[in-house]
Design an enzyme around this catalytic site. Structure first.
Site, PDB file in Angstrom:
ATOM      1  N   ARG A  51      35.078  34.126  37.578  1.00  0.00           N
ATOM      2  CA  ARG A  51      35.554  34.169  38.630  1.00  0.00           C
ATOM      3  C   ARG A  51      35.653  35.454  39.521  1.00  0.00           C
ATOM      4  O   ARG A  51      35.436  35.076  40.777  1.00  0.00           O
ATOM      5  CB  ARG A  51      37.137  33.914  38.918  1.00  0.00           C
ATOM      6  CG  ARG A  51      37.565  32.278  38.420  1.00  0.00           C
ATOM      7  CD  ARG A  51      38.796  32.301  37.744  1.00  0.00           C
ATOM      8  NE  ARG A  51      38.938  32.713  36.273  1.00  0.00           N
ATOM      9  CZ  ARG A  51      38.347  32.311  35.784  1.00  0.00           C
ATOM     10  NH1 ARG A  51      38.287  30.243  35.763  1.00  0.00           N
ATOM     11  NH2 ARG A  51      38.156  31.756  34.496  1.00  0.00           N
ATOM     12  N   THR A  52      35.942  36.537  38.964  1.00  0.00           N
ATOM     13  CA  THR A  52      35.782  37.617  39.813  1.00  0.00           C
ATOM     14  C   THR A  52      34.360  38.017  40.622  1.00  0.00           C
ATOM     15  O   THR A  52      33.823  38.030  41.469  1.00  0.00           O
ATOM     16  CB  THR A  52      36.400  38.731  38.878  1.00  0.00           C
ATOM     17  OG1 THR A  52      37.470  38.140  39.068  1.00  0.00           O
ATOM     18  CG2 THR A  52      36.727  40.086  40.198  1.00  0.00           C
ATOM     19  N   LYS A  80      21.542  51.790  25.121  1.00  0.00           N
ATOM     20  CA  LYS A  80      20.747  53.436  24.907  1.00  0.00           C
ATOM     21  C   LYS A  80      21.901  53.907  25.156  1.00  0.00           C
ATOM     22  O   LYS A  80      21.720  55.395  24.599  1.00  0.00           O
ATOM     23  CB  LYS A  80      19.807  53.115  25.654  1.00  0.00           C
ATOM     24  CG  LYS A  80      18.574  52.393  26.069  1.00  0.00           C
ATOM     25  CD  LYS A  80      17.467  52.337  26.964  1.00  0.00           C
ATOM     26  CE  LYS A  80      17.049  50.781  27.291  1.00  0.00           C
ATOM     27  NZ  LYS A  80      16.241  50.688  28.147  1.00  0.00           N
ATOM     28  N   ARG A 101      33.987  45.584  36.350  1.00  0.00           N
ATOM     29  CA  ARG A 101      34.478  45.879  35.737  1.00  0.00           C
ATOM     30  C   ARG A 101      33.888  46.108  34.847  1.00  0.00           C
ATOM     31  O   ARG A 101      33.035  46.432  33.884  1.00  0.00           O
ATOM     32  CB  ARG A 101      34.292  44.634  35.161  1.00  0.00           C
ATOM     33  CG  ARG A 101      35.251  43.903  34.404  1.00  0.00           C
ATOM     34  CD  ARG A 101      35.405  42.189  34.314  1.00  0.00           C
ATOM     35  NE  ARG A 101      36.862  41.674  35.579  1.00  0.00           N
ATOM     36  CZ  ARG A 101      37.030  41.137  35.320  1.00  0.00           C
ATOM     37  NH1 ARG A 101      37.016  39.610  34.267  1.00  0.00           N
ATOM     38  NH2 ARG A 101      37.773  40.888  36.559  1.00  0.00           N
ATOM     39  N   HIS A 129      43.496  45.277  38.776  1.00  0.00           N
ATOM     40  CA  HIS A 129      42.614  44.502  39.347  1.00  0.00           C
ATOM     41  C   HIS A 129      43.006  44.159  41.651  1.00  0.00           C
ATOM     42  O   HIS A 129      43.495  42.562  41.322  1.00  0.00           O
ATOM     43  CB  HIS A 129      42.625  43.207  38.719  1.00  0.00           C
ATOM     44  CG  HIS A 129      41.714  42.362  38.920  1.00  0.00           C
ATOM     45  ND1 HIS A 129      40.702  42.291  39.657  1.00  0.00           N
ATOM     46  CD2 HIS A 129      41.263  40.765  38.056  1.00  0.00           C
ATOM     47  CE1 HIS A 129      40.023  41.135  39.400  1.00  0.00           C
ATOM     48  NE2 HIS A 129      40.184  40.232  38.127  1.00  0.00           N
TER      49      HIS A 129
END
Ligand code: CP
Length: 303
Positions: A51-52, A80, A101, A129
């Site tokens: 969703r986000t 890496k 995120r 959030h």
């Protein structure tokens, strides 16, 4: 909000929250406005999301902007050994705004301190959030007609659920009263209860679900956050602690709505989906309008 990062919900004043919600309402009425033409938004997702990430990308597309980014760290040079700072400094060269995120609490604040372009926190570990909270506030205002003086019942994983932490802080600006329903292992952390104590706001803690939703305006269900448990056996013990079923909605207030940030595992039975009280899929849709508003304000495209 112009040129500012959005890391925690408390970065916004009450007036700024209202401005986001009002603008989201404007975008809901008229979603196709190509005000982001020429703008590039980077979505850096070090943890899974449906969703986000996709609602941000949908919002950018509707507003005429372009999106770059990655949806898992393994496809970026982080695999890496590149540091978060180097990643942010590099991506900032290619974009006007970074949506990130990350699993580490505090990573979004750190990114905002090193980044020359604004950072929007799309979830940092179990911490915050804030864009979810703004869409939750939009959904609450839309269904209740107001934000002030509401009774919010939060259910499930209140320890690791970042959405309930952000929502608690936001609703505390609107004289909410709270009921926390969780297993003992997943109670609301002390720091958030102390925050409410300092503000003189009421909260109760319970373990029974059906008994404690009758006077709720909002029942906010959450998933048990399996990815935050170090011991899988601990997760197994609590994963089915609460399952909201349609019969439990009998005798609740007519204005009550069930919200869930999603994804759902099994904490809301599918027989609730047909109830007029189920609002979680519309809530996810509201994420597009709310994220349009957040980006337009941060990029200075709307005042
Ligand atoms: N609500 C929420 O953050 O959902 P995603 O994890 O799918 O982005």
């Amino acid at each position: 909000m112009k040129n500012r990062s959005l890391v925690a919900i408390n970065d916004l004043s009450r007036d700024e929250i209202f401005r986001v919600l009002d603008l989201a309402e404007e975008f809901e009425k008229n979603p196709i406005q190509r005000i982001m033409e020429g703008k590039v938004v980077a979505t850096l997702f070090f943890e899974p999301s449906t969703r986000t990430r996709l609602s941000f990308e949908s919002a950018v597309n509707k507003l005429g902007g372009r999106v770059i980014g990655f949806s898992e760290a393994s496809t970026s040079s982080v695999s890496k050994g590149e540091t978060l700072k180097d990643t942010i400094l590099t991506v900032a060269n290619y974009s006007d705004l970074i949506v990130m995120r990350h699993p580490v609490e505090g990573s979004a604040r750190y990114a905002s301190e090193v980044s020359p372009v604004p950072i929007v926190n799309a979830g940092d570990g179990a911490n915050q959030h804030p864009t979810q909270t703004l869409l939750d506030l939009y959904s609450i205002r839309k269904t209740q007609g107001k934000l002030d003086n509401l009774k919010i019942v939060m259910v499930g994983d209140l320890k690791y659920g970042r959405t309930v932490h952000s929502l608690l802080m936001a609703m505390s600006q609107f004289n909410a009263s709270f009921t926390f329903i969780s297993p003992a292992e997943l109670r609301m952390p002390l720091e958030y209860k102390m925050y409410l104590d300092e503000l003189g706001l009421n909260y109760e803690e319970h373990t029974d679900l059906a008994e404690n939703i009758k006077d709720a305006d909002i029942v906010y269900m959450t998933r048990v956050q399996r990815e935050r448990f170090s011991d899988p056996m601990e997760y197994e013990k609590v994963k089915n602690a609460y399952i909201l079923k349609n019969y439990m909605l009998e005798g609740t207030k007519p204005n009550m709505r069930v919200l869930h940030p999603l994804p759902r595992v099994n904490e809301i039975n599918t027989d609730v989906d047909e109830s007029p009280m189920a609002y979680y899929f519309t809530q996810a849709l509201n994420g597009v309008y709310t994220r349009m508003a957040i980006m337009a304000l941060i990029l200075g495209l709307k005042k």
